[in-house]
Design a protein around this motif. Structure first.
Motif, PDB file in Angstrom:
ATOM      1  N   ARG A  76      -7.561 -52.168  13.920  1.00 56.65           N
ATOM      2  CA  ARG A  76      -8.606 -53.003  14.126  1.00 56.65           C
ATOM      3  C   ARG A  76      -8.172 -54.408  13.962  1.00 56.65           C
ATOM      4  O   ARG A  76      -7.471 -54.647  13.034  1.00 56.65           O
ATOM      5  N   THR A 129      -6.812 -57.903  26.828  1.00 57.62           N
ATOM      6  CA  THR A 129      -7.760 -56.939  27.054  1.00 57.62           C
ATOM      7  C   THR A 129      -7.798 -55.888  25.800  1.00 57.62           C
ATOM      8  O   THR A 129      -8.659 -55.585  25.198  1.00 57.62           O
ATOM      9  N   ALA A 130      -6.683 -55.360  25.631  1.00 53.76           N
ATOM     10  CA  ALA A 130      -6.574 -54.483  24.465  1.00 53.76           C
ATOM     11  C   ALA A 130      -6.667 -55.190  23.139  1.00 53.76           C
ATOM     12  O   ALA A 130      -7.478 -54.378  22.383  1.00 53.76           O
ATOM     13  N   GLN A 185     -10.354 -55.060  22.838  1.00 50.99           N
ATOM     14  CA  GLN A 185     -11.000 -54.133  22.752  1.00 50.99           C
ATOM     15  C   GLN A 185     -11.009 -53.428  21.040  1.00 50.99           C
ATOM     16  O   GLN A 185     -11.888 -52.825  20.650  1.00 50.99           O
ATOM     17  N   ALA A 186      -9.876 -54.010  20.586  1.00 48.63           N
ATOM     18  CA  ALA A 186      -9.595 -53.753  19.308  1.00 48.63           C
ATOM     19  C   ALA A 186     -10.592 -54.532  18.169  1.00 48.63           C
ATOM     20  O   ALA A 186     -10.250 -54.524  17.070  1.00 48.63           O
ATOM     21  N   ILE A 191     -13.156 -59.571  30.022  1.00 47.12           N
ATOM     22  CA  ILE A 191     -13.409 -59.279  28.873  1.00 47.12           C
ATOM     23  C   ILE A 191     -14.625 -59.390  28.216  1.00 47.12           C
ATOM     24  O   ILE A 191     -15.268 -58.641  27.393  1.00 47.12           O
ATOM     25  N   LYS A 249     -16.189 -62.028  23.967  1.00 52.55           N
ATOM     26  CA  LYS A 249     -15.380 -62.240  22.950  1.00 52.55           C
ATOM     27  C   LYS A 249     -13.818 -63.095  23.415  1.00 52.55           C
ATOM     28  O   LYS A 249     -12.883 -63.052  22.972  1.00 52.55           O
ATOM     29  N   ASN A 283      -0.764 -51.887  31.529  1.00 51.73           N
ATOM     30  CA  ASN A 283      -1.426 -51.153  30.295  1.00 51.73           C
ATOM     31  C   ASN A 283      -0.490 -50.450  29.525  1.00 51.73           C
ATOM     32  O   ASN A 283      -0.708 -49.951  28.472  1.00 51.73           O
TER      33      ASN A 283
END
Length: 257
Positions: free
Chosen positions: A9, A30-31, A34-35, A55, A58, A226
């Motif tokens: 996280r 993006t990753a 998302q975290a 996104i 954020k 990705n």
């Protein structure tokens, strides 16, 4: 109770991802969002507004020309003015210019080295100063992830400046890791293999070269943006707090062939 997934996280972290208008940078940004991270997405010739919009709240888009000596300072200043700090730096922005080595113009050499290597050092230095100013003994305060290349290890053809710059990125990663690990900053790099991005369009379109590349990759396919996201998240997260000075290949098995 904290679980292993909690170590990935990035809540309450601010990440800066350069070269995030599309491709690998957009996938990484993006990753990280998302975290849980707040993400500053950078664009140069092309703005990163589409990435920021995808996104959502954020993210925010920033623009600066990293081919100039002042670009890194301008970008970092914008991000700190907006978000107050940088906890994670992803040095993804890069350029490639192809010529036969004996005909390679010095101007193009200098442009590639400025974008791919010098700006990486400049941004890393700015980020480290910011991180160290907030550090305490024994505390991990920041992550720097540089995007290297298979040409950090191999020479390539018609890309002497790119190969030199990416070899430099690998060695710079190790040098900075040695100095900054005691100060709570982990510095690592990812060396992508052949990924389907705008930088490799010419290779993908060349039937012979495309076949030769695929024959060398054990996975039998080009990487997709990705495919890099998991490695970037790992090296940006507390899960990698004891990993520093490494160059991680994400290449479908190319280097093991």
């Amino acid at each position: 109770m904290q679980t292993i997934l909690d170590l990935f996280r990035l809540d309450n972290k601010v990440a800066l991802v350069t070269g995030a208008a599309s491709g690998l940078g957009a996938a990484i940004a993006t990753a990280l969002a998302q975290a849980g991270a707040t993400v500053a997405v950078h664009g140069n010739r092309r703005a990163a507004t589409e990435t920021a919009a995808a996104i959502g709240s954020k993210a925010a888009a920033f623009r600066a020309d990293l081919s100039t000596i002042d670009g890194a300072n301008e970008l970092f200043g914008q991000v700190v003015d907006k978000f107050g700090r940088v906890d994670i730096l992803i040095n993804n922005a890069g350029t490639i210019i192809r010529h036969a080595a004996e005909e390679y113009p010095l101007e193009d050499w200098q442009t590639v080295l400025q974008v791919n290597l010098t700006s990486v050092f400049q941004l890393s230095q700015l980020a480290a100063r910011d991180m160290i100013s907030r550090s305490a003994p024994g505390q991990n305060v920041g992550k720097i992830v540089n995007i290297a290349s298979l040409l950090s290890f191999q020479g390539g053809i018609r890309v002497p400046a790119y190969a030199a710059s990416k070899g430099g990125v690998a060695q710079l990663t190790k040098a900075l890791a040695n100095e900054w690990a005691p100060k709570g900053i982990q510095v690592n790099a990812i060396a992508p293999g052949y990924f389907a991005t705008s930088n490799t369009e010419a290779l993908q379109a060349d039937e012979t070269r495309n076949r030769q590349i695929l024959e060398r990759i054990p996975a039998g396919r080009w990487g997709q943006p990705n495919d890099l996201a998991g490695a970037a998240l790992f090296l940006s997260s507390p899960a990698s707090d004891y990993v520093t000075g490494t160059v991680m290949t994400v290449d479908g098995g190319w280097m093991g062939r």
